[in-house]
Design an enzyme around this catalytic site. Structure first.
Site, PDB file in Angstrom:
ATOM      1  N   ARG A  58       0.809  -1.223   0.000  1.00 54.19           N
ATOM      2  CA  ARG A  58       0.000   0.000   0.000  1.00 54.19           C
ATOM      3  C   ARG A  58       0.844   1.275   0.000  1.00 54.19           C
ATOM      4  NH1 ARG A  58      -2.871  -3.915   2.108  1.00 54.19           N
ATOM      5  NH2 ARG A  58      -0.857  -4.364   3.011  1.00 54.19           N
ATOM      6  N   THR A  59       1.797   1.354   0.927  1.00 53.56           N
ATOM      7  CA  THR A  59       2.510   2.627   1.103  1.00 53.56           C
ATOM      8  C   THR A  59       3.333   2.969  -0.129  1.00 53.56           C
ATOM      9  OG1 THR A  59       2.597   2.143   3.457  1.00 53.56           O
ATOM     10  CG2 THR A  59       4.028   3.892   2.674  1.00 53.56           C
ATOM     11  N   LYS A  86      24.368  -5.436  -1.856  1.00 53.62           N
ATOM     12  CA  LYS A  86      25.783  -5.666  -2.163  1.00 53.62           C
ATOM     13  C   LYS A  86      26.682  -5.115  -1.077  1.00 53.62           C
ATOM     14  CE  LYS A  86      25.177  -5.265  -7.189  1.00 53.62           C
ATOM     15  NZ  LYS A  86      25.561  -4.439  -8.347  1.00 53.62           N
ATOM     16  N   ARG A 108      11.491   3.861   3.440  1.00 54.37           N
ATOM     17  CA  ARG A 108      11.091   2.878   4.453  1.00 54.37           C
ATOM     18  C   ARG A 108      12.333   2.083   4.801  1.00 54.37           C
ATOM     19  NH1 ARG A 108       5.904  -0.936   4.467  1.00 54.37           N
ATOM     20  NH2 ARG A 108       5.107   1.063   5.183  1.00 54.37           N
ATOM     21  N   HIS A 136       5.218   5.834  11.531  1.00 56.62           N
ATOM     22  CA  HIS A 136       4.738   5.716  10.153  1.00 56.62           C
ATOM     23  C   HIS A 136       3.761   6.891   9.980  1.00 56.62           C
ATOM     24  CE1 HIS A 136       3.474   4.193   6.403  1.00 56.62           C
ATOM     25  NE2 HIS A 136       3.120   2.960   6.725  1.00 56.62           N
TER      26      HIS A 136
HETATM   27  N1  ASP Z   1       1.772  -1.635   6.774  1.00 59.00           N
HETATM   28  C1  ASP Z   1       1.964  -1.218   8.148  1.00 59.00           C
HETATM   29  C2  ASP Z   1       3.434  -0.930   8.387  1.00 59.00           C
HETATM   30  O1  ASP Z   1       4.227  -0.929   7.472  1.00 59.00           O
HETATM   31  C3  ASP Z   1       1.405  -2.179   9.136  1.00 59.00           C
HETATM   32  C4  ASP Z   1       1.958  -3.580   9.107  1.00 59.00           C
HETATM   33  O2  ASP Z   1       2.890  -3.895   8.362  1.00 59.00           O
HETATM   34  O3  ASP Z   1       1.430  -4.393   9.869  1.00 59.00           O
HETATM   35  O4  ASP Z   1       3.796  -0.659   9.520  1.00 59.00           O
END
Ligand code: ASP
Length: 318
Positions: A58-59, A86, A108, A136
């Site tokens: 999603r993100t 690497k 991320r 987040h």
């Molecule tokens: N997608 C959210 C996160 O990246 C929640 C999860 O992974 O459970 O933190």
């Protein structure tokens, strides 16, 4: 506009007014995604790099779509395709990306604090898209947007967050955002998955945080139930007995949901482990707003990219 930040690293650094400003802006961006031609020239000429060194559906997708709907050039790098595989250090990766002059680096990373580390060392604006167990922030913002749409307010609202609070960056960003906006936040988890002293996240906020070790009293009379996934990838062994027992005591089913207010909504940041933290008939039931969260995800990320890139409006004005 009162937004004066170069980076978006966490909800902790935002005031309630700034959160509301982002939510208001998201509402105007929501409409763009409903048009037949879903593109405005707002960020034309800007370059956004999405550096995702942990899995994401999603993100990552919604940051990419958000950038593209604003006409920015977006480039995606994921864990398996980056030179981190690497042996390159994060700082070297970031310096090399910086040499290509991006305007925004969305990242991320499995280590808490990684975006903060880079924000002090590169020119681009840094957006934290999830750092370890820490924060987040865009998930926190899209959850606020979804709640505001359904409940219209935060003061006087009770929001229950249930699951692996200890390892969830979503729980931290949500609890910070909801309490800054004035809600009472109830956190529910087995003692092994609840950090000591987490109530202090609400210090200085108009709202408050309560800790519960059973789900039923945490759900009783609540307006919002947010369920979380067990973050197995971030925990050692022995923190909960097994998925079946966890589900029995901490999973959300229709019977437990009856304890909430009749108009309570059900949320989840995804990915859902169906049958563990939530029964499928609740996840897909009439109270679920889980897919609306995803829709707001694009609008909120458009608003964040706009604010950090200093875009121009559709009419060409700053
Ligand atoms: N997608 C959210 C996160 O990246 C929640 C999860 O992974 O459970 O933190």
């Amino acid at each position: 506009m009162s937004f004066r930040h170069k980076h978006l690293l966490g909800i902790a650094g935002l005031s309630a007014e700034e959160i509301v400003e982002i939510l208001d802006l998201s509402e105007s961006f929501l409409e763009i995604s409903e048009r037949p031609i879903k593109k405005v020239p707002t960020l034309r000429g800007k370059t956004i790099i999405n550096l995702f060194l942990e899995p994401s559906t999603r993100t990552r997708t919604s940051f990419e779509i958000a950038g593209k709907r604003l006409s920015a050039d977006t480039v995606n790098i994921s864990g398996s395709t980056s030179a981190a595989q690497k042996g390159e250090t994060l700082l070297d990766t970031a310096r090399n990306l910086q040499a290509m002059a991006p305007d925004i680096l969305v990242m991320r990373h499995p280590a808490s604090g990684a975006p903060h580390f880079l924000a002090n060392r590169i020119e681009a604006a840094v957006v934290n898209a999830g750092d370890g167990t820490h924060e987040h922030p865009t998930q926190g913002l899209l959850d606020c947007a979804t709640i505001r749409k359904h409940k219209g307010r935060f003061a006087g609202l009770t929001v229950t967050i249930c699951g692996d609070i200890a390892h969830s960056r979503v729980a931290r960003s949500d609890a910070l955002a909801f309490s800054k906006l004035g809600a009472t936040v109830r956190l529910a988890a087995p003692a092994t998955l609840m950090p000591l002293g987490i109530e202090a996240l609400a210090n200085g906020s108009p709202g408050s945080i309560e800790v519960h070790h059973r789900i039923e009293p945490a759900i009783e009379g609540t307006d919002v139930v947010m369920m979380l996934r067990i973050q197995k990838e971030r925990m050692g062994t022995g923190l909960f007995p097994n998925a079946r027992e966890y589900s029995r005591y901490f999973g959300l089913n229709r019977k437990k949901l009856e304890l909430a207010k009749p108009d309570a909504i059900v949320m989840h940041p995804g990915p859902i482990n169906r049958g563990v933290e939530m029964d499928p008939d609740v996840a897909d039931g009439p109270r679920s707003v889980i897919l609306e969260q995803v829709t707001y995800g694009v609008a909120v990320r458009m608003a964040v990219l706009y604010l950090l890139a200093g875009g121009i409006s559709e009419e060409g004005k700053a």
